[in-house]
Design a protein around this motif. Structure first.
Motif, short mmCIF file in Angstrom:
data_model
loop_
_atom_site.label_atom_id
_atom_site.label_comp_id
_atom_site.label_asym_id
_atom_site.label_seq_id
_atom_site.Cartn_x
_atom_site.Cartn_y
_atom_site.Cartn_z
N VAL A 1 1.44 2.24 5.16
CA VAL A 1 0.26 1.52 4.75
C VAL A 1 -0.02 0.82 6.02
N ASN A 2 -1.37 0.80 6.56
CA ASN A 2 -1.75 0.12 7.62
C ASN A 2 -2.81 -1.23 7.26
N TYR B 1 5.08 -1.12 5.77
CA TYR B 1 3.62 -1.70 5.81
C TYR B 1 3.58 -2.10 7.36
N PHE B 2 2.58 -1.95 7.86
CA PHE B 2 2.04 -2.67 9.13
C PHE B 2 1.15 -3.77 9.06
N ASP B 3 1.44 -4.94 9.68
CA ASP B 3 0.56 -6.13 9.29
C ASP B 3 -0.42 -5.76 10.51
N MET C 1 -6.23 7.32 11.57
CA MET C 1 -4.89 7.71 11.85
C MET C 1 -4.16 7.29 13.29
N ASP C 2 -5.06 7.22 14.05
CA ASP C 2 -4.72 6.59 15.31
C ASP C 2 -4.08 5.20 15.25
N ALA C 3 -4.54 4.38 14.28
CA ALA C 3 -3.90 2.92 14.04
C ALA C 3 -2.52 3.28 13.58
N TYR C 4 -2.20 4.12 12.87
CA TYR C 4 -0.94 4.67 12.14
C TYR C 4 0.06 4.95 13.42
#
Length: 267
Positions: free
Chosen positions: A186-187, A210-212, A251-254
């Motif tokens: 989860v981003n 989890y990405f902060d 998706m690029d953020a992930y």
């Protein structure tokens, strides 16, 4: 440089997280482009694209002598807001627990073809991997549930921006059967993992990663720390195009988050 893949891994693998994140992204491409990327970056020599027009379900199956990857296409970004506001909430029976009716109908429309391809490709006892982004992550989860239902082994499930798929019983069944093999990323403020709501009988499943807002990866983030980070993320997004919850679903953020945390080991 080609992507690495730990095809015999029995635990979390940053290499597999990155490779499967790219597969989730490539599922949005037209079949020839998806095949070119997968064969080049993951050295696969088998590929088949599935496109069920009646349901809109799309996926590809790729493989070689060591691995088979099933990647489902997710929600097109231009249609995401419509999906969030018009999501079908009714649950239906599944052997592992009740699941989202709309999601399982989308999978069922394509499953016979997908499973046939998997069996055709598996000629060397290859390990099997599932992935997806957004709606594709929900379909990947249900695909693995189908495999488990018939005692067909799955080595890993890596999902990105996944909506909730089923009830508490389904979540508990998936977590038991796929313990430490099912990873749910989860981003930050991504809105999609928050639907359908828990208050109407849905539950999260998978090992939570989890990405902060700084793309630091956590696997033991307390709910209060996460909420505070969500708030900071929303403040920083004020004035940006779109909303933070939609932007963080990209998706690029992930892929960026995973790339930044290749040395991260989870419990």
């Amino acid at each position: 440089m080609a992507l690495l893949f730990d095809y015999d891994s029995v635990k979390y693998s940053p290499n597999n997280a990155l490779a499967l994140a790219y597969c989730a992204k490539w599922a949005y491409l037209d079949a020839p482009l998806a095949q070119a990327e997968v064969s080049k970056q993951l050295q696969t020599n088998k590929f088949q694209f599935v496109n069920i027009q009646s349901s809109g379900t799309q996926a590809f199956v790729a493989g070689d002598s060591h691995k088979i990857i099933v990647s489902f296409r997710g929600t097109e970004p231009s249609k995401l807001q419509d999906i969030l506001s018009d999501i079908r909430l009714m649950q239906v029976y599944h052997a592992l627990g009740n699941v989202h009716g709309g999601f399982i109908r989308s999978l069922d429309a394509a499953w016979r073809e997908i499973f046939t391809i998997i069996r055709q490709f598996q000629d060397n006892n290859q390990t099997i991997w599932f992935t997806g982004h957004s709606l594709g992550a929900a379909l990947a989860t249900l695909g693995v549930a189908k495999m488990l239902e018939f005692s067909y082994p799955v080595s890993g499930l890596y999902n990105f921006g996944q909506p909730r798929v089923g009830d508490k019983k389904f979540a508990e069944s998936m977590n038991k059967e796929m313990a430490k093999r099912y990873f749910r990323f989860v981003n930050n403020n991504d809105v999609v993992p928050r639907v359908p709501l828990r208050t109407i009988g849905y539950a999260d499943c998978g090992y939570f990663l989890y990405f902060d807002k700084a793309k630091i990866l956590y696997d033991d983030l307390s709910i209060w720390t996460r909420l505070l980070d969500n708030f900071h993320g929303r403040l920083e997004a004020l004035g940006e195009k779109g909303t933070d919850g939609i932007n963080d679903h990209n998706m690029d953020a992930y892929i960026a988050g995973i790339s930044k945390n290749m040395d991260k080991l989870v419990k």
